[in-house]
Design an enzyme around this catalytic site. Structure first.
Site: not given
Lengths: 362, 362
Positions: A11, A99, A155, A227
């Site tokens: 969160f 997370t 990405v 990526k």
């Protein structure tokens, strides 16, 4: 109207922004998209976990500063994140995983995704780790359990890069993908062009909140390498591991390099690329390249990122947009949820078709 | 495997390239896309019409130079295009319309599209006219007849601009659209920057095949104005007519304008834009603008075109790619056919669902 119950794992900025979007714009989105969203569980390393199967009241949570949030004191709350229990056992339709990711093995995000898929829950994540390091395994796991695994935000945040390749370039042969995919290094290169020295440019990026206290992941190309793996594996169908990606960062770029390039009308950019070789294998690399002004990526400046797809029939198609940002990345999760809904709606219709056949012929 | 029978209306560069794609890559595309394509009719202003309900043999047609093609001598051929008869009466699933368009009323393409939709046939077209001038009416007609009207190629050939807005930006509020959408004027502006004078730059564009003998439509912004109408109406939900679009071309740009801009680090571009005003209405315009280097469109050079979407949650997302070209535009038609197939497959599944309900409850 179809409603999806969400479990938000982590969160921090991104899932808070998603929660705010649901709280502030949920009704309007339902009207437009044809489905409603409800948050039934939240876990967070610091705040603990909070569960309400009737739907959490998000307003008071969003009104509390992130550092002050403590779920232990609330009804349905615990000081412990209890991630595995929440992900596996709390009845939710979709797990929104935001997370953090360890670039070595992708944990803890990989476990979060795996638990959710094993429990038959759809997953959307903004984490590069699980996708770059275990994408194929997790996709197969999702398929086994008949659920979706979506990760547009891995990405270029919400900029629709992966979905452009998957949905809008069908029928083309994509021969290569090339991108500027790290805003921090792009900002630093811009400051070097303005005459700043490297250390000063890094400090400035840190002051502006672009760069982490340890800028290595951005500056040395580790972030871009993940990526590139995602693009190589998801768009070009490769099966690369970390060690297959050549990686060189921007820390070796000198003032003289910048000047030499400028004299020739070139601009240094940290470029990540994946290119299909003649034998079908994929060359993947991250390296600074001095691009000429007519290169589709040469004009990409500062926090804007871009990915160019090289295709056979259409030449180069480039998508550019934000590469990061809380709200931009939360939108990536929303776009994943929309994709899950679209697939789910189609599946439901298709299984009706099968049921019809069974009813008629059975 | 599902097969779609096509009628190609207009057999110039674009539909010839589509036919070549089907001839050369049909099996491979069927494998990838899950449907086969067969051409059952072709009409052309000069060549006449040719119909074979068992599927035309495309190879000999493609082996004949465009100017030499005469359908009259062939089995199922006629010297007359017989467009209305072919479109209305020859059994085909999809009409691929790639004739020409009169910017005043969109004819003859508008009639071609209308006949096809009235006959319950899906339509894909590369013509701006029908979409810009009668888009809403034709969309409604398509809906009435339960068929699709697709036109990705009307803006930036096969570059997925309209479909990015329709499919990949759901849930966002798009507040404006801005683009460089005419390769000829972009090329001419580039030559002016290189020091050429206007007349010489136009001649050069004509010699290279970019500009028509009469360059007015490109140079005075008429072509871009139609694309702006399409973006305003299809992406921002406006209902603009030609006279609602402010239009200024590039013929008034002087060498001094170019120099003044360059001194300030600016570049002149012919920009088409549609922007939502505070009262909800849409401002639409075509005009030369001197863009600063950090504008997402300033680096778009030569034949590359680009469209930038301004959004609330994601900031600016820009798609760039080819703005024209035979094969690039033929790919637009293929991408439309893929969209028709996807919708059709879903509809079929959904109607099964309804049928199931009737079977069970009926």
């Amino acid at each position: 109207m179809r409603r999806y119950d969400l479990a938000l794992i982590g969160f921090g900025g991104v899932n808070r922004a998603l929660a705010a979007l649901i709280e502030e714009r949920g009704d309007e989105l339902a009207q437009e998209l044809g489905f409603a969203l409800r948050v039934v569980a939240i876990t967070d390393l610091r705040a603990g976990s909070l569960v309400d199967l009737d739907g959490l009241d998000l307003a008071p949570l969003l009104a509390t500063a992130p550092g002050e949030l403590a779920f232990a004191d609330m009804k349905g709350g615990s000081p412990d994140p209890r991630n595995e229990w929440v992900i596996r056992d709390v009845p939710a339709d979709i797990v929104a995983e935001a997370t953090f990711t360890n670039p070595a093995d992708g944990e803890p995000a990989v476990s979060h995704v795996r638990w959710a898929l094993e429990a038959g829950k759809h997953v959307c994540t903004t984490n590069k780790g699980p996708v770059a390091l275990h994408g194929r395994k997790l996709r197969n796991l999702a398929a086994e359990h008949g659920v979706s695994f979506e990760f547009e935000g891995s990405v270029l945040s919400g900029t629709p890069v992966l979905r452009t390749a998957q949905r809008l370039l069908s029928g083309l042969r994509i021969t290569g993908v090339e991108g500027i995919m790290n805003g921090t290094s792009n900002f630093i290169l811009g400051r070097l062009e303005d005459g700043a020295d490297f250390e000063a440019a890094v400090s400035e990026a840190q002051d502006l909140g672009y760069a982490e206290a340890d800028p290595t992941a951005d500056v040395e190309g580790h972030d871009v390498a993940l990526k590139v793996m995602i693009l190589a594996n998801e768009v070009l169908g490769a099966d690369l591991r970390s060690e297959d990606v050549f990686r060189e960062g921007i820390s070796g770029i000198t003032a003289e390099d910048i000047k030499d390039a400028a004299d020739k009308g070139l601009r240094w950019k940290l470029v990540g690329s994946a290119t299909r070789r003649a034998d079908g294998s994929v060359d993947a690399r991250v390296a600074p390249i001095a691009l000429s002004a007519d290169h589709p990526l040469s004009g990409i400046a500062g926090p804007v990122n871009a990915v160019a797809f090289r295709t056979d029939l259409l030449g180069t198609v480039t998508v550019s947009g934000p590469g990061a940002g809380r709200i931009e990345t939360a939108y990536a999760l929303l776009s994943d949820i929309i994709a899950i809904h679209q697939r789910h709606a189609n599946d439901a219709a298709a299984s009706c078709g099968h049921a019809l056949e069974e009813t008629v012929h059975g």
